[in-house]
Design an enzyme around this catalytic site. Structure first.
Site, PDB file in Angstrom:
ATOM      1  N   HIS A 175     -44.465 -15.945  20.524  1.00  0.00           N
ATOM      2  CA  HIS A 175     -43.534 -14.977  20.898  1.00  0.00           C
ATOM      3  C   HIS A 175     -42.428 -15.545  21.183  1.00  0.00           C
ATOM      4  O   HIS A 175     -41.377 -14.713  21.572  1.00  0.00           O
ATOM      5  CB  HIS A 175     -44.111 -13.834  21.781  1.00  0.00           C
ATOM      6  CG  HIS A 175     -45.306 -13.207  21.173  1.00  0.00           C
ATOM      7  ND1 HIS A 175     -45.136 -11.806  21.043  1.00  0.00           N
ATOM      8  CD2 HIS A 175     -46.600 -13.231  21.430  1.00  0.00           C
ATOM      9  CE1 HIS A 175     -46.101 -11.397  20.446  1.00  0.00           C
ATOM     10  NE2 HIS A 175     -47.024 -12.233  20.839  1.00  0.00           N
ATOM     11  N   ASP A 181     -40.651 -17.181  18.384  1.00  0.00           N
ATOM     12  CA  ASP A 181     -39.747 -17.301  17.103  1.00  0.00           C
ATOM     13  C   ASP A 181     -38.724 -16.259  17.066  1.00  0.00           C
ATOM     14  O   ASP A 181     -37.367 -16.389  16.878  1.00  0.00           O
ATOM     15  CB  ASP A 181     -40.461 -17.322  15.906  1.00  0.00           C
ATOM     16  CG  ASP A 181     -41.654 -16.205  15.590  1.00  0.00           C
ATOM     17  OD1 ASP A 181     -41.861 -15.388  16.709  1.00  0.00           O
ATOM     18  OD2 ASP A 181     -42.318 -15.940  14.810  1.00  0.00           O
ATOM     19  N   GLY A 202     -55.739 -14.326  14.029  1.00  0.00           N
ATOM     20  CA  GLY A 202     -54.500 -15.232  14.597  1.00  0.00           C
ATOM     21  C   GLY A 202     -54.085 -16.523  13.703  1.00  0.00           C
ATOM     22  O   GLY A 202     -53.364 -17.628  14.451  1.00  0.00           O
ATOM     23  N   LEU A 203     -54.494 -16.537  12.454  1.00  0.00           N
ATOM     24  CA  LEU A 203     -54.403 -18.098  11.876  1.00  0.00           C
ATOM     25  C   LEU A 203     -53.543 -17.692  10.637  1.00  0.00           C
ATOM     26  O   LEU A 203     -53.589 -18.659   9.743  1.00  0.00           O
ATOM     27  CB  LEU A 203     -55.760 -18.566  11.517  1.00  0.00           C
ATOM     28  CG  LEU A 203     -56.465 -18.830  12.736  1.00  0.00           C
ATOM     29  CD1 LEU A 203     -58.000 -19.479  12.272  1.00  0.00           C
ATOM     30  CD2 LEU A 203     -56.049 -19.909  13.473  1.00  0.00           C
ATOM     31  N   SER A 204     -52.864 -16.727  10.728  1.00  0.00           N
ATOM     32  CA  SER A 204     -51.986 -16.449   9.754  1.00  0.00           C
ATOM     33  C   SER A 204     -52.289 -16.332   8.321  1.00  0.00           C
ATOM     34  O   SER A 204     -51.796 -16.992   7.200  1.00  0.00           O
ATOM     35  CB  SER A 204     -50.618 -17.336   9.694  1.00  0.00           C
ATOM     36  OG  SER A 204     -49.541 -16.882   8.838  1.00  0.00           O
ATOM     37  N   ASP A 256     -44.619 -18.258  10.653  1.00  0.00           N
ATOM     38  CA  ASP A 256     -45.869 -18.504   9.884  1.00  0.00           C
ATOM     39  C   ASP A 256     -45.317 -18.656   8.564  1.00  0.00           C
ATOM     40  O   ASP A 256     -46.033 -19.808   7.701  1.00  0.00           O
ATOM     41  CB  ASP A 256     -46.538 -17.135   9.800  1.00  0.00           C
ATOM     42  CG  ASP A 256     -47.185 -16.910  11.084  1.00  0.00           C
ATOM     43  OD1 ASP A 256     -46.985 -17.556  12.141  1.00  0.00           O
ATOM     44  OD2 ASP A 256     -47.489 -15.692  11.429  1.00  0.00           O
TER      45      ASP A 256
HETATM   46  P1  ADP Z   1     -53.294 -12.774  10.532  1.00  0.00           P
HETATM   47  O1  ADP Z   1     -52.028 -13.037   9.744  1.00  0.00           O
HETATM   48  O2  ADP Z   1     -53.347 -13.585  11.844  1.00  0.00           O
HETATM   49  O3  ADP Z   1     -54.782 -13.343   9.521  1.00  0.00           O
HETATM   50  P2  ADP Z   1     -52.574 -10.289  10.122  1.00  0.00           P
HETATM   51  O4  ADP Z   1     -52.868  -9.045  10.541  1.00  0.00           O
HETATM   52  O5  ADP Z   1     -50.977 -10.720  10.049  1.00  0.00           O
HETATM   53  O6  ADP Z   1     -53.319 -11.337  10.758  1.00  0.00           O
HETATM   54  O7  ADP Z   1     -52.682 -10.205   8.439  1.00  0.00           O
HETATM   55  C1  ADP Z   1     -53.973  -9.961   7.877  1.00  0.00           C
HETATM   56  C2  ADP Z   1     -54.040  -9.124   6.738  1.00  0.00           C
HETATM   57  O8  ADP Z   1     -53.096  -9.960   5.728  1.00  0.00           O
HETATM   58  C3  ADP Z   1     -55.305  -8.392   6.347  1.00  0.00           C
HETATM   59  O9  ADP Z   1     -55.620  -7.401   6.917  1.00  0.00           O
HETATM   60  C4  ADP Z   1     -54.909  -8.309   4.636  1.00  0.00           C
HETATM   61  O10 ADP Z   1     -54.304  -7.031   4.598  1.00  0.00           O
HETATM   62  C5  ADP Z   1     -53.924  -9.232   4.395  1.00  0.00           C
HETATM   63  N1  ADP Z   1     -54.710 -10.375   3.786  1.00  0.00           N
HETATM   64  C6  ADP Z   1     -54.626 -11.751   4.276  1.00  0.00           C
HETATM   65  N2  ADP Z   1     -55.358 -12.517   3.388  1.00  0.00           N
HETATM   66  C7  ADP Z   1     -55.792 -11.625   2.484  1.00  0.00           C
HETATM   67  C8  ADP Z   1     -56.507 -11.917   1.197  1.00  0.00           C
HETATM   68  N3  ADP Z   1     -56.916 -13.217   0.914  1.00  0.00           N
HETATM   69  N4  ADP Z   1     -57.153 -10.611   0.498  1.00  0.00           N
HETATM   70  C9  ADP Z   1     -56.440  -9.796   0.685  1.00  0.00           C
HETATM   71  N5  ADP Z   1     -55.582  -9.445   2.007  1.00  0.00           N
HETATM   72  C10 ADP Z   1     -55.409 -10.396   2.527  1.00  0.00           C
HETATM   73 MG    MG Z   2     -50.314 -12.492  10.324  1.00  0.00          MG
END
Ligand code: ADP
Ligand code: MG
Length: 388
Positions: free
Chosen positions: A48, A50, A136-138, A180
């Site tokens: 937090h 950035d 949380g791994l973007s 990210d």
């Molecule tokens: P994080 O970035 O930590 O994984 P976020 O809440 O920022 O968590 O982002 C997750 C969201 O990104 C998912 O709920 C989906 O909407 C989208 N997403 C990420 N990767 C994919 C994928 N391979 N296919 C479809 N949606 C995806």
């Molecule tokens: Mg994210």
């Protein structure tokens, strides 16, 4: 040698690219023009910070998202994912206030790239990948950046980052700060990326792990960055900067922060100011190879995120504490918080024991079974060559 641990595998890039290409052909009846790949990331320290003009130190994962794409000229967009439901519409539908859910991230990039004059007049896209979603791994930036490099592989990386950030903040409505997208686009193998959001400068920090492993533990408590917790932290930080009369908390001193009357706003600001200092301390310690100092800094970071910023969870606190008890040199939660993952630096020979100890503790506590990843510091986004 990779330590023996039950882990989420990153997959082989050529195989994943071939598989996403096949899925594209099955969905749309023809080959994609390009396959873009962008990695997830684990932030070593700087949480937090950035959006407060501060410092962060993320590492790109070997786990990545792959986007097969064919441009269109008729303004139409079709997107599909192995991990989500298909979406279909026009480029204009993808403006802010458009779709909710994953289409906002993938499609939002197509909209933002066109706004920046770097885009296409429509596209068919198929996505697949190995970055766990919402851990949380973007995965969100991996998705955005995979699409962005598939659309405009030769564009300036800073412009691609800006478009991906617009997609995430303006179209998907997640008020995140840009770490990210920068690391997904700029990471270099074997390095962490120090990003200074005050000056917009980046520096590749060699990460010589020699005999140590970055072990990531996904607590599988899914966070949602659009649900208010993240935004309210950001509001508190803006309030603190306003009270102190500084443009961002990067310019605030700890002394000044301690004088803030509102107890909650004071704690939020204290986390940010001390966390920015801890990023610098971590870089120095890594450059000296001083793992004890890295461990001490991670410990203070975890306490700050738990007590002052209040973004940790019982699962994350447990994963961090057990990792250290079982032999990790350093451990802390990573990412936006409210769930997600922890990161630990573990001597190779202790990796399996640390993972098993966390698994056992989670059973005892009645938590969901966690998932582990080995975060070999990897390179940033690019095209994956398609076999002829
Ligand atoms: P994080 O970035 O930590 O994984 P976020 O809440 O920022 O968590 O982002 C997750 C969201 O990104 C998912 O709920 C989906 O909407 C989208 N997403 C990420 N990767 C994919 C994928 N391979 N296919 C479809 N949606 C995806
Ligand atoms: Mg994210």
């Amino acid at each position: 040698m990779q330590p023996q641990v039950d882990q989420v595998e990153p997959g082989v890039p050529e195989e994943l690219a071939a598989s996403v290409r096949r899925a594209f052909e099955e969905s749309y009846g023809g080959p994609p023009a390009r396959v873009g790949r962008a990695p997830g990331r684990v932030n070593l320290i700087g949480e937090h910070t950035d959006y407060n003009g501060g410092l962060v130190l993320p590492v790109a994962l070997p786990h990545a998202t792959y986007a097969a794409l064919a441009p269109r000229t008729d303004g139409r967009v079709r997107i599909d994912s192995r991990q989500a439901e298909p979406w279909e519409g026009t480029l204009d539908d993808l403006a802010p206030g458009g779709p909710s859910g994953w289409a906002a991230y993938a499609g939002g990039v197509l909209w933002a790239l066109r706004e920046a004059g770097l885009g296409v007049e429509g596209a068919d896209v198929y996505v697949d990948g190995t970055v766990p979603l919402g851990a949380g791994l973007s995965s969100s930036a991996a998705l955005e950046c995979a699409v962005a490099v598939a659309v405009a592989p030769d564009a300036d990386r800073a412009d691609l980052a800006a478009a991906c950030i617009r997609a995430e903040t303006e179209v998907a409505g997640a008020p995140t700060g840009g770490m990210d997208q920068h690391v997904a686009l700029l990471a270099r193998e074997g390095h962490a990326l120090l990003i200074d959001f005050g000056s917009d400068e980046t520096r590749q920090v060699p990460l010589d792990l020699a005999g140590r492993t970055l072990l990531v533990t996904d607590t599988r408590v899914s966070h949602a960055l659009t649900d208010g917790g993240y935004g309210s932290r950001r509001d508190d930080c803006e309030e603190a900067a306003r009270l102190l009369g500084v443009p961002s908390l990067r310019e605030a001193t700890l002394d000044a922060v301690e004088g803030i009357a509102d107890e909650r706003v004071r704690r939020r600001a204290r986390h940010v100011v001390t966390e920015i200092a801890r990023v610098t301390e971590t870089v120095d310690a890594l450059e000296r190879g001083d793992w004890d100092a890295v461990g001490a800094t991670f410990r203070r970071s975890q306490a700050s995120m738990r007590d002052d910023f209040e973004i940790s969870t019982p699962e994350l606190d447990a994963a961090v504490a057990i990792a250290v008890e079982a032999g990790a040199l350093a451990a802390r939660m990573t990412g936006g918080g409210f769930g997600g993952s922890s990161v630990a630096i573990v001597p190779d020979e202790r990796v399996a024991a640390v993972a098993r100890a966390i698994d056992a503790a989670f059973v005892l506590e009645g938590f969901r079974a966690p998932a582990h990843l080995v975060a070999t510091p990897s390179g940033g986004a690019g095209l994956v060559p398609l076999p002829a």
